[in-house]
Design a protein around this motif. Structure first.
Motif, PDB file in Angstrom:
ATOM      1  N   ARG A  48      19.335  87.525  23.675  1.00  0.00           N
ATOM      2  CA  ARG A  48      18.089  86.781  23.886  1.00  0.00           C
ATOM      3  C   ARG A  48      18.028  85.533  23.002  1.00  0.00           C
ATOM      4  O   ARG A  48      17.620  84.473  23.427  1.00  0.00           O
ATOM      5  N   ARG A  49      18.512  85.689  21.750  1.00  0.00           N
ATOM      6  CA  ARG A  49      18.389  84.543  20.834  1.00  0.00           C
ATOM      7  C   ARG A  49      19.392  83.448  21.172  1.00  0.00           C
ATOM      8  O   ARG A  49      19.070  82.263  21.094  1.00  0.00           O
ATOM      9  N   GLU A  50      20.578  83.845  21.560  1.00  0.00           N
ATOM     10  CA  GLU A  50      21.573  82.846  21.981  1.00  0.00           C
ATOM     11  C   GLU A  50      21.039  82.075  23.185  1.00  0.00           C
ATOM     12  O   GLU A  50      21.136  80.856  23.273  1.00  0.00           O
ATOM     13  N   PHE A  51      20.422  82.844  24.098  1.00  0.00           N
ATOM     14  CA  PHE A  51      19.874  82.236  25.294  1.00  0.00           C
ATOM     15  C   PHE A  51      18.778  81.239  24.934  1.00  0.00           C
ATOM     16  O   PHE A  51      18.722  80.125  25.459  1.00  0.00           O
ATOM     17  N   THR A  52      17.914  81.655  23.980  1.00  0.00           N
ATOM     18  CA  THR A  52      16.794  80.791  23.594  1.00  0.00           C
ATOM     19  C   THR A  52      17.294  79.483  22.998  1.00  0.00           C
ATOM     20  O   THR A  52      16.783  78.404  23.299  1.00  0.00           O
ATOM     21  N   ILE A  53      18.348  79.585  22.176  1.00  0.00           N
ATOM     22  CA  ILE A  53      18.904  78.359  21.580  1.00  0.00           C
ATOM     23  C   ILE A  53      19.457  77.444  22.661  1.00  0.00           C
ATOM     24  O   ILE A  53      19.145  76.247  22.716  1.00  0.00           O
ATOM     25  N   LEU A  54      20.218  78.025  23.592  1.00  0.00           N
ATOM     26  CA  LEU A  54      20.823  77.219  24.655  1.00  0.00           C
ATOM     27  C   LEU A  54      19.729  76.593  25.527  1.00  0.00           C
ATOM     28  O   LEU A  54      19.792  75.418  25.907  1.00  0.00           O
TER      29      LEU A  54
ATOM     30  N   HIS B 210      24.252  82.405  15.502  1.00  0.00           N
ATOM     31  CA  HIS B 210      24.001  82.422  16.944  1.00  0.00           C
ATOM     32  C   HIS B 210      24.759  81.300  17.646  1.00  0.00           C
ATOM     33  O   HIS B 210      25.313  81.490  18.721  1.00  0.00           O
ATOM     34  N   VAL B 211      24.783  80.102  17.009  1.00  0.00           N
ATOM     35  CA  VAL B 211      25.485  78.971  17.621  1.00  0.00           C
ATOM     36  C   VAL B 211      26.981  79.263  17.693  1.00  0.00           C
ATOM     37  O   VAL B 211      27.625  78.976  18.713  1.00  0.00           O
ATOM     38  N   HIS B 212      27.492  79.887  16.655  1.00  0.00           N
ATOM     39  CA  HIS B 212      28.913  80.233  16.631  1.00  0.00           C
ATOM     40  C   HIS B 212      29.261  81.158  17.788  1.00  0.00           C
ATOM     41  O   HIS B 212      30.219  80.929  18.529  1.00  0.00           O
ATOM     42  N   LYS B 213      28.427  82.175  17.991  1.00  0.00           N
ATOM     43  CA  LYS B 213      28.664  83.142  19.063  1.00  0.00           C
ATOM     44  C   LYS B 213      28.514  82.475  20.426  1.00  0.00           C
ATOM     45  O   LYS B 213      29.257  82.749  21.371  1.00  0.00           O
ATOM     46  N   LEU B 214      27.512  81.573  20.512  1.00  0.00           N
ATOM     47  CA  LEU B 214      27.242  80.860  21.761  1.00  0.00           C
ATOM     48  C   LEU B 214      28.458  80.033  22.176  1.00  0.00           C
ATOM     49  O   LEU B 214      28.876  80.048  23.340  1.00  0.00           O
ATOM     50  N   ARG B 215      29.065  79.336  21.179  1.00  0.00           N
ATOM     51  CA  ARG B 215      30.240  78.510  21.463  1.00  0.00           C
ATOM     52  C   ARG B 215      31.393  79.374  21.934  1.00  0.00           C
ATOM     53  O   ARG B 215      32.101  79.034  22.881  1.00  0.00           O
ATOM     54  N   ALA B 216      31.552  80.537  21.262  1.00  0.00           N
ATOM     55  CA  ALA B 216      32.646  81.431  21.621  1.00  0.00           C
ATOM     56  C   ALA B 216      32.497  81.910  23.062  1.00  0.00           C
ATOM     57  O   ALA B 216      33.470  82.024  23.806  1.00  0.00           O
ATOM     58  N   LYS B 217      31.249  82.181  23.481  1.00  0.00           N
ATOM     59  CA  LYS B 217      31.028  82.705  24.833  1.00  0.00           C
ATOM     60  C   LYS B 217      31.116  81.614  25.895  1.00  0.00           C
ATOM     61  O   LYS B 217      31.621  81.837  26.998  1.00  0.00           O
TER      62      LYS B 217
END
Lengths: 221, 459
Positions: free
Chosen positions: A152-158, A193-200
């Protein structure tokens, strides 16, 4: 998508916080007119869910105060008084939408997304940037046709970044977007969260602007 | 007879008829006596006149009797001139002379004065004068039939216009009664046509003075019913709205439980649902209590044993008190009776205790004191809660008005107030000198004052 919920019934307030949270909103809650005014002065919200009958006054007073200060946050009135005349009075007082109790949580979330979308001047619900697609209603993200599963948080950032492609969002702004004040913030949460977002998502979507914050765009894949 | 109109008409006709009948009877007998007197006097006059004429030799003995029929002889109403008849008899018993209308037979056998004789089916009233000088008896008589005719003519003159006017009078009476009662019909028609929600004051024009009290009473009732109805309407609307919010909470939490994949979130939502159902159930119970207090009659014969009321109330509150680890201490005169329905009194005390327990910090004491004083029973409940602001105290008995931090229905004190009003009691709310709130319910007591007792229960 940060939402302020003003409601004096404990169970409903808790339900709105948890339920809207599940739909991808970060929710701040207050239960009186005075607290609502204070919260609206202190921070900015993408939308406000406002109950009319509050222990220290009417939600319409809060609404009037907001509109008098030219603040344009979309306001959705949520109230037991949902006769046509009540709806008209609410909308004329400056509300953007009206929902009678009891309501459907999904409908409330959809109406809030619509309000936020219209405020952003967009006609469609899904956000697009190059080959990245984000659907706020289903919390689905895909890149080049391949679906990407985000927390949810990764999504919110994106979501926050994709709403204004190219604009830089500071770390505190992103923190505010993903956490209400009732939630504790871990010091390096946004970086994690940004790190994980980039990885995904793969490279070329979320760019770090050194010393300032983050934005969508930057180096091409 | 239930028709006012028919009764009025009948009474008026009977009394008018009776008045007219007695007047006619009075006139009949009066006229008859008068006629008798006048005609008798005329008979006597005429007889003496004839007798003196005979004595003076002014006329022939044989023709003297004719004089009575002359028009100027005596005053007589037209048509009655020839009524008088005269006979002159010699002392030896032979008829000397007679007038034309006189019968052949002797009019009177007796001596001087009045007499009544029947001759050939006709009745005669006769006055006889003896004329000793000429040795004759002068008899002047009236045919009684003539007298009857005279009386009857007078009666006819009275009764004919009367009998013509009687039906006319009846018609007038009937018409004016009808006119007089027309506003009543108009009122009935207006009321009959009205929709049950139309409680505007009734106005009928012109309204007779006699009907004005009825109109005022009806309009007064209308206005009271309208007020009660408005209050009920707003109460129902309020109650419906108040129930919508917990329903919204329930639905939201249920949707969360259905939506989430996280076990912890689901069980928290389910716990919220359970709590919310309890609170909604309490609110429904309070609405029913309030309805019962509102519906209770204000009759003064209800009474309840204070000890039983307190016991029931404390027992009912104990589940809440256990949850908050509170103690309820009961002190004072806990025997005696109050003039209040037992169920209502229990409801009132229960709400006082419930409020106190809910607003007190966990583990504190709620103090209930009962004292009797000059025919009154004073039940006061004190807590260690945050108390109320002046504005909150003023609005505390208003329905659906909650305190700052209250999650209740806003009905508790409204119920107590309704019970107090029904039982001619009173309710007062005040902050304690050292914080906390004291709510005092005063009810009329029944019977003897009682010794003091004390008990403190840990629930």
């Amino acid at each position: 998508m940060r939402v302020l919920v003003v409601e004096d019934d404990e169970v409903l307030l808790n339900g709105l916080q948890v339920g809207l949270g599940l739909s991808g909103f970060s929710v701040d809650t207050v239960s009186s007119c005075a607290d609502a005014s204070a919260a609206l002065r202190a921070s900015s919200f993408d939308a406000v869910v406002l109950d009319l009958m509050l222990p220290d006054g009417s939600g319409l007073d809060v609404l009037g105060e907001m509109r008098a200060k030219q603040s344009s946050e979309p306001v959705l009135l949520l109230t037991a008084r949902d006769a046509v005349s009540d709806r008209i009075a609410g909308l004329d007082a400056g509300a953007d939408d009206y929902l009678g109790k009891p309501f459907d949580l999904d409908e409330l979330a959809a109406r809030l997304r619509a309000l936020i979308r219209r405020k952003g001047g967009r006609a469609t619900a899904t956000l697009h940037w190059q080959d990245v697609t984000l659907d706020p209603a289903t919390l689905a993200v895909s890149r080049a046709g391949r679906s990407v599963t985000l927390t949810r948080r990764e999504f919110t950032i994106l979501h926050a970044l994709m709403e204004r492609p190219g604009a830089i969002l500071t770390k505190p702004a992103l923190e505010e977007a993903i956490y209400g004040w009732q939630e504790g913030v871990e010091s390096n949460a946004v970086e994690v969260h940004v790190h994980k977002l980039r990885a995904k998502l793969g490279p070329g979507v979320v760019e770090t602007v050194r010393g300032l914050g983050y934005r969508i765009g930057g180096e091409q894949p | 007879m239930n028709s006012m109109r028919a009764r009025l008409l009948l009474v008026l006709l009977v009394t008018t008829g009776a008045v007219w009948f007695s007047a006619a009877t009075w006139i009949y007998f009066g006229t008859r006596a008068q006629v008798e007197q006048v005609l008798d006097a005329r008979l006597r006059e005429a007889a003496r006149m004839v007798s003196s004429m005979v004595t003076d030799d002014r006329v022939q003995l044989a023709s003297a009797a004719e004089a009575v029929s002359l028009p100027d002889f005596v005053d007589a109403p037209p048509g009655y001139e020839k009524q008088l008849s005269c006979q002159i008899w010699s002392m030896s018993g032979s008829l000397v002379g007679r007038s034309e209308s006189a019968p052949g037979k002797r009019l009177a056998d007796a001596g001087e004065g009045f007499s009544v004789t029947e001759i050939g089916g006709e009745t005669w009233r006769v006055f006889t004068v003896a004329n000793d000088a000429r040795g004759v008896q002068v008899m002047v008589g009236d045919n009684m039939r003539m007298r009857e005719r005279l009386v009857n003519d007078v009666m006819m003159g009275t009764l004919l216009p009367m009998s013509l006017f009687l039906p006319l009078g009846a018609l007038l009476i009937w018409f004016s009664v009808r006119r007089g009662l027309a506003p009543l019909d108009a009122m009935a028609e207006t009321l009959g046509r009205r929709h049950d929600s139309d409680l505007r004051p009734l106005g009928v024009d012109p309204m007779p003075t006699e009907l004005r009290p009825v109109l005022h009473a009806i309009n007064g009732l209308f206005s009271r019913v309208a007020t009660a109805r408005d209050r009920e309407k707003s109460f129902t609307a309020f109650a419906a709205h108040e129930l919508k919010t917990p329903l919204a909470g329930l639905k939201t939490q249920a949707q969360i439980a259905l939506m989430t994949t996280d076990e912890e979130t689901r069980s928290r939502a389910l716990a919220q649902i359970a709590g919310s159902v309890d609170r909604s159930a309490r609110m429904v119970r309070q609405l029913l209590d309030l309805a019962a207090a509102d519906a209770a009659s204000a009759e003064g014969d209800a009474h309840a044993d204070v000890a039983k009321v307190l016991e029931d109330a404390v027992t009912a509150v104990s589940p809440v008190a256990v949850l908050k680890d509170s103690r309820i201490c009961v002190t004072g005169a806990i025997t005696g009776a109050i003039s209040c329905d037992r169920a209502l009194a229990t409801t009132a005390v229960r709400n006082l205790l419930e409020n106190a327990v809910v607003h007190s910090p966990s583990g504190s004491n709620v103090r209930l004191n009962v004292s009797a004083e000059s025919g009154r029973m004073i039940i006061s409940v004190s807590d260690d809660g945050p108390g109320m602001t002046e504005a909150e105290i003023l609005a505390s008995t208003d329905r659906f008005v909650r305190g700052r931090a209250s999650s209740g229905s806003g009905l508790g004190l409204a119920i107590v107030d309704a019970v107090a009003k029904r039982s001619s009691g009173s309710l007062s709310v005040a902050n304690g000198p050292e914080g906390g709130l004291t709510v005092t319910l005063t009810l009329l007591s029944q019977g003897q004052e009682s010794p003091k007792g004390e008990s403190c229960r840990r629930l």
